[in-house]
Scaffold this motif. Structure first.
Motif, mmCIF file in Angstrom:
data_model
loop_
_atom_site.group_PDB
_atom_site.id
_atom_site.type_symbol
_atom_site.label_atom_id
_atom_site.label_comp_id
_atom_site.label_asym_id
_atom_site.label_seq_id
_atom_site.Cartn_x
_atom_site.Cartn_y
_atom_site.Cartn_z
ATOM 1 N N LEU A 54 -11.665 115.226 68.506
ATOM 2 C CA LEU A 54 -10.411 114.759 67.906
ATOM 3 C C LEU A 54 -9.506 114.114 68.947
ATOM 4 N N GLU A 55 -9.441 114.701 70.135
ATOM 5 C CA GLU A 55 -8.608 114.119 71.193
ATOM 6 C C GLU A 55 -9.156 112.762 71.627
ATOM 7 N N MET A 56 -10.471 112.636 71.690
ATOM 8 C CA MET A 56 -11.065 111.332 71.985
ATOM 9 C C MET A 56 -10.748 110.327 70.887
ATOM 10 N N SER A 57 -10.741 110.788 69.633
ATOM 11 C CA SER A 57 -10.403 109.900 68.517
ATOM 12 C C SER A 57 -8.979 109.369 68.646
ATOM 13 N N ALA A 58 -8.058 110.233 69.071
ATOM 14 C CA ALA A 58 -6.671 109.805 69.251
ATOM 15 C C ALA A 58 -6.562 108.747 70.345
ATOM 16 N N LEU A 59 -7.347 108.905 71.405
ATOM 17 C CA LEU A 59 -7.357 107.895 72.470
ATOM 18 C C LEU A 59 -7.966 106.591 71.976
ATOM 19 N N LEU A 60 -9.067 106.690 71.246
ATOM 20 C CA LEU A 60 -9.716 105.486 70.727
ATOM 21 C C LEU A 60 -8.825 104.756 69.726
ATOM 22 N N ALA A 61 -7.999 105.500 69.006
ATOM 23 C CA ALA A 61 -7.067 104.895 68.053
ATOM 24 C C ALA A 61 -5.857 104.282 68.743
ATOM 25 N N GLU A 62 -5.788 104.452 70.070
ATOM 26 C CA GLU A 62 -4.660 103.946 70.868
ATOM 27 C C GLU A 62 -3.333 104.433 70.307
ATOM 28 N N ILE A 63 -3.286 105.722 70.050
ATOM 29 C CA ILE A 63 -2.067 106.355 69.559
ATOM 30 C C ILE A 63 -1.025 106.377 70.666
ATOM 31 N N ARG A 140 -4.879 98.872 54.246
ATOM 32 C CA ARG A 140 -3.673 98.980 55.065
ATOM 33 C C ARG A 140 -3.959 98.891 56.569
ATOM 34 N N ASN A 141 -5.210 98.539 56.900
ATOM 35 C CA ASN A 141 -5.622 98.342 58.292
ATOM 36 C C ASN A 141 -5.344 99.583 59.146
ATOM 37 N N LEU A 142 -5.773 100.730 58.644
ATOM 38 C CA LEU A 142 -5.590 102.000 59.345
ATOM 39 C C LEU A 142 -6.942 102.558 59.767
ATOM 40 N N LEU A 143 -6.977 103.209 60.917
ATOM 41 C CA LEU A 143 -8.200 103.865 61.346
ATOM 42 C C LEU A 143 -8.421 105.112 60.496
ATOM 43 N N LEU A 144 -9.651 105.332 60.058
ATOM 44 C CA LEU A 144 -9.988 106.506 59.265
ATOM 45 C C LEU A 144 -10.829 107.455 60.112
ATOM 46 N N ILE A 145 -10.300 108.644 60.334
ATOM 47 C CA ILE A 145 -10.951 109.652 61.162
ATOM 48 C C ILE A 145 -11.293 110.847 60.279
ATOM 49 N N GLU A 146 -12.542 111.260 60.314
ATOM 50 C CA GLU A 146 -12.963 112.437 59.552
ATOM 51 C C GLU A 146 -12.937 113.678 60.443
ATOM 52 N N ASP A 147 -12.151 114.648 60.049
ATOM 53 C CA ASP A 147 -12.237 115.972 60.655
ATOM 54 C C ASP A 147 -13.299 116.720 59.855
ATOM 55 N N ALA A 148 -14.538 116.604 60.326
ATOM 56 C CA ALA A 148 -15.677 117.210 59.631
ATOM 57 C C ALA A 148 -16.111 118.488 60.345
ATOM 58 N N ALA A 149 -15.128 119.240 60.839
ATOM 59 C CA ALA A 149 -15.435 120.493 61.525
ATOM 60 C C ALA A 149 -16.224 121.440 60.638
ATOM 61 N N HIS A 150 -15.967 121.403 59.318
ATOM 62 C CA HIS A 150 -16.685 122.245 58.359
ATOM 63 C C HIS A 150 -17.906 121.540 57.769
ATOM 64 N N GLY A 151 -18.178 120.307 58.194
ATOM 65 C CA GLY A 151 -18.999 119.434 57.364
ATOM 66 C C GLY A 151 -20.455 119.234 57.706
ATOM 67 N N ILE A 152 -20.977 119.849 58.786
ATOM 68 C CA ILE A 152 -22.374 119.593 59.128
ATOM 69 C C ILE A 152 -23.295 120.006 57.976
ATOM 70 N N LEU A 153 -24.218 119.128 57.634
ATOM 71 C CA LEU A 153 -25.218 119.318 56.568
ATOM 72 C C LEU A 153 -24.640 119.138 55.165
ATOM 73 N N GLY A 168 -15.993 110.258 63.308
ATOM 74 C CA GLY A 168 -16.191 111.556 62.677
ATOM 75 C C GLY A 168 -16.305 112.644 63.726
ATOM 76 N N CYS A 169 -15.654 113.771 63.482
ATOM 77 C CA CYS A 169 -15.618 114.868 64.451
ATOM 78 C C CYS A 169 -16.293 116.105 63.861
ATOM 79 N N LEU A 170 -17.320 116.592 64.533
ATOM 80 C CA LEU A 170 -18.076 117.758 64.098
ATOM 81 C C LEU A 170 -17.774 118.953 64.996
ATOM 82 N N SER A 171 -17.949 120.142 64.448
ATOM 83 C CA SER A 171 -17.776 121.377 65.214
ATOM 84 C C SER A 171 -19.055 122.183 65.217
ATOM 85 N N PHE A 172 -19.377 122.742 66.388
ATOM 86 C CA PHE A 172 -20.456 123.713 66.519
ATOM 87 C C PHE A 172 -19.899 125.011 67.084
#
Length: 371
Positions: A54-63, A140-153, A168-172
């Protein structure tokens, strides 16, 4: 019946050889192959946590300071903290009563000139309404980030969760269906962000570009940190990934047992159980009940504890927390978020749980509501 914990980590047999360090590249490449097969994506970076992704996503989004990011308040703190660290303001909108996911009908009115991204969190491995959310983000030209921490499989309209947005961000984490105690992954679904994502992962250096012969020197080129997954965690994760079909089947069988036991009595006894939209194939990450109110929920938790069963509530809405009051704001009316969070109870669900234990838990749930 022995006491039943809320959760218990699935730990398969695993052997560590003396040459594990020499096999690091092979372990990572095998994990990436397994994840590519599961997610349908090839641009994947292993991280030490979903928080790191998620922190990498924020950097990539140039927040930058003052930017706004739309997300649900009913989520883990990392969903918001990753963007607050870059100076952004989380804009929370209400959740749907059926899936407890971001209410797509509330997003458009929360968008301002300062909005940079939408974070869609998939609660309990049930996909948010990604067709509408992705269309809003595109228009609306917005970046879409998935918090898929619960989402594997799990998937939405046949597409694995985490593979639908730009990122997309996954959690293990140890509490997840597949885990390595602490770990995560970033799915870079938009190739425009992949090279920079590699730099961020490598502490802001162009190491991957240099190793691939795409750069003449190895040097500091960008922001970054030590976001990568360590080798021991990766070795543990590989074993879980190779067994993921068996793990998924076992977990789903337990979830289904809960559903069959409680579905026929839920209305008469006055509680709700998870609802799975037709577009979603969930992963049996959580089995929860929605009680009439917080008092009923808390009484049920205490009743189950008295019968040797550990159950738990879940997120306290971020907008009502001390940090949330300081760093964020809620847009519109909080009709569902607080009400549902105060009424929700999660029942035990883990790999080694037995049908007999599920039946016992359901028996006690029914006995409570029949009092």
């Amino acid at each position: 019946m022995n006491p039943i914990p809320f959760s218990k980590a699935y730990i398969p047999e695993i052997s560590l050889s003396n040459d594990i360090a020499d096999n690091g590249a092979m372990i990572e490449s095998t994990i990436l192959q397994e994840l590519a097969g599961i997610t349908g994506q090839s641009r994947i970076l292993l991280t030490h946590s979903c928080t790191a992704a998620l922190e990498m996503s924020a950097l990539l989004a140039e927040i930058n300071a003052g930017d706004e990011v739309i997300m649900p308040s009913f989520t883990f703190v990392s969903s918001a903290n990753a963007f607050v660290l870059r100076g952004a303001i989380p804009i929370f909108v209400d959740i749907r009563p059926d899936t407890l996911n971001l209410d797509e009908a509330k997003i458009e009115e929360a968008i301002t000139a300062k909005t940079k991204a939408i974070v869609a969190m998939h609660y309990a491995g049930v996909g948010a309404e990604m067709t509408s959310i992705r269309e809003i983000a595109r228009r609306r030209n917005l970046l879409l980030i998935e918090d898929a921490a619960h989402g594997i499989l799990a998937s939405y309209q046949g597409k694995p969760l985490g593979s639908i947005g730009n990122l997309g961000c996954l959690s293990f984490d140890v509490s997840k269906n597949l885990h390595c105690f602490k770990g995560g992954a970033l799915l870079v679904n938009d190739e425009r962000y992949f090279e920079r994502a590699q730099w961020l992962l490598e502490k802001g250096t162009n190491r991957t570009s240099f190793n691939a012969g795409k750069a003449a020197s190895y040097t500091w080129v960008d922001l970054g940190s030590n976001y990568g997954m360590n080798l021991l965690n990766a070795h543990f994760l590989l074993k879980q990934l190779m067994n993921h079909k068996e793990i998924a089947m076992q977990r789903m069988s337990l979830w289904t047992r809960y559903y069959l036991n409680l579905n026929m009595v839920k209305t008469s006894l006055g509680f709700r159980i998870p609802e799975i939209p037709k577009d979603c194939d969930h992963n049996a990450h959580i089995f929860y009940l929605i009680c009439e109110n917080q008092q009923k929920r808390d009484s049920l938790i205490a009743f189950l504890k008295g019968n040797g069963i550990t159950a738990s509530f879940h997120y306290i809405p971020l907008h009502s927390s001390a940090a949330g009051l300081r760093f964020s704001r809620f847009h519109g009316e909080d009709t569902m978020t607080t009400k549902l969070s105060q009424s929700l109870i999660r029942l035990p669900l883990f790999h080694s749980l037995t049908f007999a234990e599920v039946d016992y838990i359901c028996e006690k749930v029914i006995a409570f509501f029949n009092q």
